[in-house]
Design an enzyme around this catalytic site. Structure first.
Site, PDB file in Angstrom:
ATOM      1  N   ASP A  69      26.120 -57.208   9.174  1.00 43.28           N
ATOM      2  CA  ASP A  69      24.643 -57.063   9.052  1.00 43.28           C
ATOM      3  C   ASP A  69      24.295 -56.595   7.381  1.00 43.28           C
ATOM      4  OD1 ASP A  69      24.286 -57.030  11.761  1.00 43.28           O
ATOM      5  OD2 ASP A  69      24.701 -54.940  11.900  1.00 43.28           O
ATOM      6  N   GLU A 242      15.120 -59.031  15.331  1.00 46.44           N
ATOM      7  CA  GLU A 242      15.372 -57.900  14.978  1.00 46.44           C
ATOM      8  C   GLU A 242      15.838 -58.021  13.328  1.00 46.44           C
ATOM      9  OE1 GLU A 242      19.050 -57.062  17.216  1.00 46.44           O
ATOM     10  OE2 GLU A 242      19.929 -58.849  16.751  1.00 46.44           O
TER      11      GLU A 242
END
Length: 569
Positions: A69, A242
């Site tokens: 991420d 997301e």
């Protein structure tokens, strides 16, 4: 392994001295004698990294091993700063800096004080999800989610190396994956993934929400609004929209998101609007990054690509950092979700990272502003990394599982050695085992250490760890009157751990241990110092139990020194 006879002689003398003068483990209930490690060494030899780099090129991934991420920003002096998810590992949210997006150096952690967060009771893949970093008006902001341990919050710092502030909690913002956007008019917004309004229509149905935020007061203001419901093609029931980021470029607001779940169907999509509140129109050729359309049987496959963040270089070029994984046996990967870098191409006003059907390259043309030589070690490529434990503090590569409430790792008690004060918590605990963890960064690797035989009632050695249910422990303990035994313990799922192999090692006062891995095959060896050299305790062990595909979750395998107090309570 090692640095020759002088190191071996120094260690053997140290081990004998420790054996002669170390205190016997205290009676039940008292503190146990520490386990003492002289050094740790890690070597990686991946085929994907063997090809020499042509001039003006760099190697992908730019951060190998579990660095999920990624989010990136530019500081006031043009330096790039990047953060990654850390889940329940501590210190949390590593902060890296670079002048060229290729050569990265860790300068700190946004979560580094033990009293900041509490991850006890959480599985390894809970905790800190998807941090996002931004620089604005003299401050760096990292906003993230402490899953099951507080919710969404942000921290600030004038210097990304720290210190970082205490968390500013955002109880009005639900969901995960928040990021901040600072508009030209001074207004700030927070965007994130949350459940859609009403009842979700299907499993994985999520939405991207936005709300204005007063960062000085640390409070959202005004209404929340859904920017995307489901995904860029809601009629197809897309899952897990997301990781949103908003950018303003040439009068357009671009909203970029991950979609498809963080597995083989992962992708990156983009939408744009003339108004920050939308409506946002999706790019007709989405996704702008994925590997899901490539054959499974390709050589050296890269999968799971998505969760990108965009940044502009000093020459006006645009670049994307994103996560992806290196697989073996189609679906298995032990090195977790890693950080990759690719240029962004603008097509008719839309940013594209990679055209459909293109494989992510392991070697790519570098930014025009790249500095430094071809080596990107120890972040990527093939290299050897060694810790002699001769520094007074823990190196940044070392992590613990959850937050240590007691200082069990001591780098000063024995000069040139690491002393681990063993805790009773095993590797299967939801607390903090006395395990110093380093990322596995290669599919083919060796990790080794040297240690003094621990005192009675203590087991010490090397752990190879994915989570509390999937791990190996290559350990040493005392046996009989003056004997030593080496054992391999394994846990692979819901059941209890088991002893896979065990062997007597005589009266050895100092031993070396080694864990080797080649994709899904792991081996475990020891050297008892009796002149026979390395002896295999167990070979051809199932390394897929350390893969994310088998163990679940979002992290990669870790390896490092571990000690356990086995005395009766």
């Amino acid at each position: 392994m090692g640095k020759g006879g002088s190191i071996r002689n120094r260690w053997r003398g140290l081990a004998l001295a420790l054996a002669a003068c170390a205190p016997v483990a205290h009676a039940a209930g008292g503190a146990a004698a520490p386990a003492v490690f002289d050094w740790f060494e890690y070597t990686g030899r991946d085929a994907a990294f063997e090809a020499p780099l042509p001039a003006g090129h760099y190697r992908n991934p730019v951060l190998a091993g579990f660095h999920a991420d990624p989010s990136v920003t530019v500081g006031p002096d043009g330096t790039f700063y990047l953060v990654n998810s850390s889940f329940t590992f501590f210190p949390g949210v590593p902060v890296f800096k670079s002048t060229d997006l290729v050569h990265w150096t860790q300068v700190g952690n946004a979560i580094e004080r033990p009293d900041t967060l509490d991850f006890d009771g959480l599985g390894v893949s809970r905790g800190i999800f998807a941090p996002a970093i931004q620089y604005h008006d003299g401050l760096f902001y990292v906003v993230t989610t402490a899953v099951d341990s507080g919710g969404n919050f942000f921290v600030t710092a004038k210097d990304p190396a720290g210190p970082w502030s205490e968390p500013v909690w955002l109880p009005g913002i639900g969901g995960i994956d928040p990021s901040l956007f600072f508009d030209e008019d001074g207004k700030a917004y927070i965007v994130n993934n949350d459940a859609p309004a009403g009842t979700p229509r299907y499993d994985g149905h999520r939405a991207i929400w936005m709300q204005q935020i007063d960062v000085a007061a640390g409070k959202p203001v005004g209404p929340r609004k859904v920017l995307i419901d489901g995904g860029v093609k809601p009629e197809e029931n897309p899952i897990w929209i997301e990781g949103p980021h908003v950018y303003k470029i040439d009068g357009w607001y671009y909203l970029s998101d991950a979609e498809g779940g963080t597995g083989p169907q992962h992708s990156q999509v983009v939408l744009r609007s003339r108004n920050v509140w939308g409506p946002y129109v999706p790019y007709e050729r989405n996704p702008i990054l994925t590997q899901r359309d490539l054959p499974d049987d390709r050589a050296l496959p890269v999968t799971n690509a998505g969760h990108a963040d965009l940044v502009q270089g000093p020459d006006g070029s645009w670049w994307a950092v994103f996560l992806a994984s290196r697989n073996y046996d189609v679906r298995h990967y032990n090195t977790g979700r890693e950080t990759w870098l690719l240029p962004v191409t603008w097509k008719d006003g839309w940013p594209v990272i990679l055209d459909p059907g293109q494989a992510i390259p392991y070697v790519a043309k570098a930014p025009s502003f790249m500095r430094g030589d071809a080596s990107q070690a120890p972040n990527t490529g093939n290299f050897t990394w060694r810790d002699e434990f001769d520094a007074p503090a823990q190196r940044r590569e070392w992590l613990s599982v959850r937050v240590p409430r007691h200082a069990w790792a001591d780098f000063t008690a024995t000069p040139g050695a690491l002393s681990i004060h063993p805790r009773r918590e095993g590797l299967d605990t939801l607390g903090n085992p006395s395990f110093l963890a380093r990322r596995q960064q290669h599919l083919v690797f060796e990790a080794s250490t040297a240690l003094a035989r621990p005192e009675r009632g203590i087991a010490a050695g090397l752990a190879a760890f994915q989570n509390e249910k999937y791990w190996y422990f290559l350990g040493v303990r005392r046996a009989g009157d003056d004997g030593t035994e080496v054992f391999l313990e394994k846990r692979a799922g819901e059941g209890p751990s088991e002893i896979v192999a065990m062997r007597a090692a005589g009266p050895a006062q100092a031993l070396k241990l080694k864990v080797s891995g080649e994709e899904g095959d792991y081996g475990f060896a020891y050297d008892a110092g009796d002149g026979r050299g390395w002896q295999w305790l167990a070979r051809d062990q199932d390394g897929t139990v350390l893969s994310t595909e088998t163990a679940g979750g979002f992290v990669g395998a870790m390896v490092g020194p571990y000690a356990r107090d086995e005395r009766a309570p």
